[in-house]
Write a protein that holds these residues in place. Structure first.
Motif, PDB file in Angstrom:
ATOM      1  N   TRP A 304      -9.841 -51.868   1.754  1.00  0.00           N
ATOM      2  CA  TRP A 304      -9.598 -50.699   2.599  1.00  0.00           C
ATOM      3  C   TRP A 304      -9.460 -49.433   1.751  1.00  0.00           C
ATOM      4  O   TRP A 304     -10.018 -48.390   2.084  1.00  0.00           O
ATOM      5  N   SER A 308     -11.761 -46.049   2.060  1.00  0.00           N
ATOM      6  CA  SER A 308     -10.992 -45.010   2.721  1.00  0.00           C
ATOM      7  C   SER A 308     -11.724 -43.678   2.656  1.00  0.00           C
ATOM      8  O   SER A 308     -12.440 -43.373   1.713  1.00  0.00           O
ATOM      9  N   GLU A 318      -3.995 -41.186   3.594  1.00  0.00           N
ATOM     10  CA  GLU A 318      -5.210 -41.954   3.473  1.00  0.00           C
ATOM     11  C   GLU A 318      -5.365 -42.777   4.746  1.00  0.00           C
ATOM     12  O   GLU A 318      -4.474 -43.486   5.161  1.00  0.00           O
ATOM     13  N   THR A 319      -6.507 -42.691   5.380  1.00  0.00           N
ATOM     14  CA  THR A 319      -6.712 -43.373   6.651  1.00  0.00           C
ATOM     15  C   THR A 319      -8.063 -44.027   6.677  1.00  0.00           C
ATOM     16  O   THR A 319      -8.960 -43.673   5.919  1.00  0.00           O
ATOM     17  N   VAL A 320      -8.200 -45.000   7.562  1.00  0.00           N
ATOM     18  CA  VAL A 320      -9.519 -45.569   7.771  1.00  0.00           C
ATOM     19  C   VAL A 320     -10.383 -44.531   8.481  1.00  0.00           C
ATOM     20  O   VAL A 320      -9.930 -43.857   9.395  1.00  0.00           O
TER      21      VAL A 320
END
Length: 342
Positions: A304, A308, A318-320
């Motif tokens: 992930w 990212s 930090e996000t998908v």
């Protein structure tokens, strides 16, 4: 079933919403989040209604609780170091905020699931932290989480509110932010290692934690919501693993396929030496649940981070990326299957 998730745009909350969205029993998911540590982009591809606001807003809470059959209360001001820097702010969100949530639920009495923390045990010498141990928090954060579960059980006894307080132990996985002063251990390690930097270890590295993959946590939370599980005592949500920070460094090196160096820093105030759960009560209530092995959870977390949207360690959100969903319930299992981590 209509579910309200407080803190649902955060790390655990967004992973939970993804799991709830896949359940036929769930008719509607509403999220309440002030986006102070969460991010609306974590929910971008999910069928949820996001209300941006605070759990300290009694009017907003009352409106959102109306019609909800289940409230999963995850909103909090996380981190032991953050609570040492500003105890009053941690108390306002974690203790007073929980009281606002419970008071909003008092009239309609939905099923309420709450997140407490292993930090309530303090540094008990018991090898396994079981729910009958005395609670001796070493930090304001731990004290606020003890207040969370105490208020929940008091409302159950006083107002017949059906509650289930869980004690989380060092939860980790996709969507957990790094790159800020209060980052939990695993995202801090992964962020540093992917940039070729030594991982930061406060103390000698022999301190041990019961790291719990977020997919296992959301599996339990979702099952608890569907079956309306309640408990008259807090329940540990961890499986009895004992992983030192040095062992964690080595496990991450195995996943990355290269050595990982360590930078040893001063020990931090409020840190607990040993934190390992007894899972007896948990497995009695949820006998089918099984923990995700550390190697698999680390691999999913690393994957992930790599995909990212923002550069690793560049910021605290930090996000998908939208359109690139993460399925935390299905970590990669191509190799061995053998912080709110606190």
């Amino acid at each position: 079933m209509k579910v309200l998730v407080t803190g649902g745009a955060g790390f655990i909350g967004a992973n939970l919403c993804r799991r709830l969205a896949g359940l036929a029993e769930v008719e509607r998911i509403t999220v309440l989040d002030d986006l102070s540590t969460g991010d609306a982009r974590n929910l971008a591809d999910l069928p949820v209604e996001l209300a941006e606001g605070s759990i300290l807003d009694s009017g907003l809470l009352a409106r959102l609780v109306t019609g909800a059959t289940t409230v999963i209360h995850l909103a909090a001001r996380p981190s032991v170091p953050r609570s040492l820097a500003d105890p009053l702010a941690s108390h306002a969100v974690n203790a007073t905020g929980t009281l606002h949530v419970l008071e909003a639920c008092r009239a309609t009495r939905p099923h309420v699931i709450l997140a407490s923390s292993s930090s309530v045990y303090g540094d008990s010498p018991a090898p396994y932290k079981h729910e009958d141990l005395p609670t001796r928090p070493l930090s304001p954060y731990g004290a606020t989480k003890l207040a969370t579960e105490a208020y929940a059980l008091a409302y159950a006894a006083s107002f017949a509110l059906p509650v289930l307080p869980f004690r989380f132990f060092n939860v980790y996985g996709p969507l957990q932010p790094a790159g800020h002063a209060y980052a939990a251990v695993i995202p801090a390690f992964v962020s540093a290692a992917l940039r070729g930097l030594p991982v930061p270890i406060h103390g000698d590295g022999a301190q041990a934690r019961d790291f719990t993959y977020v997919g296992s946590v959301t599996e339990v939370l979702a099952d608890a919501a569907v079956r309306r599980v309640t408990s008259g005592t807090p329940v540990n949500l961890a499986f009895g693993a004992r992983i030192s920070l040095l062992s964690l460094k080595d496990a991450l090196a195995e996943v990355l396929g290269r050595p990982v160096e360590a930078e040893f820093l001063h020990a931090r105030a409020g840190d607990i030496r040993e934190s390992q759960a007894s899972a007896r009560l948990l497995l009695g209530l949820f006998p089918a649940v099984r923990p995700v092995p550390l190697a698999d959870g680390l691999r999913a977390t690393v994957e992930w981070f790599r995909r990212s949207a923002e550069p690793v360690g560049a910021g605290h959100r930090e996000t998908v990326p939208p359109g690139r969903p993460v399925d935390s319930s299905q970590p990669c299992r191509s190799m061995s299957t053998g912080e709110v981590g606190d």
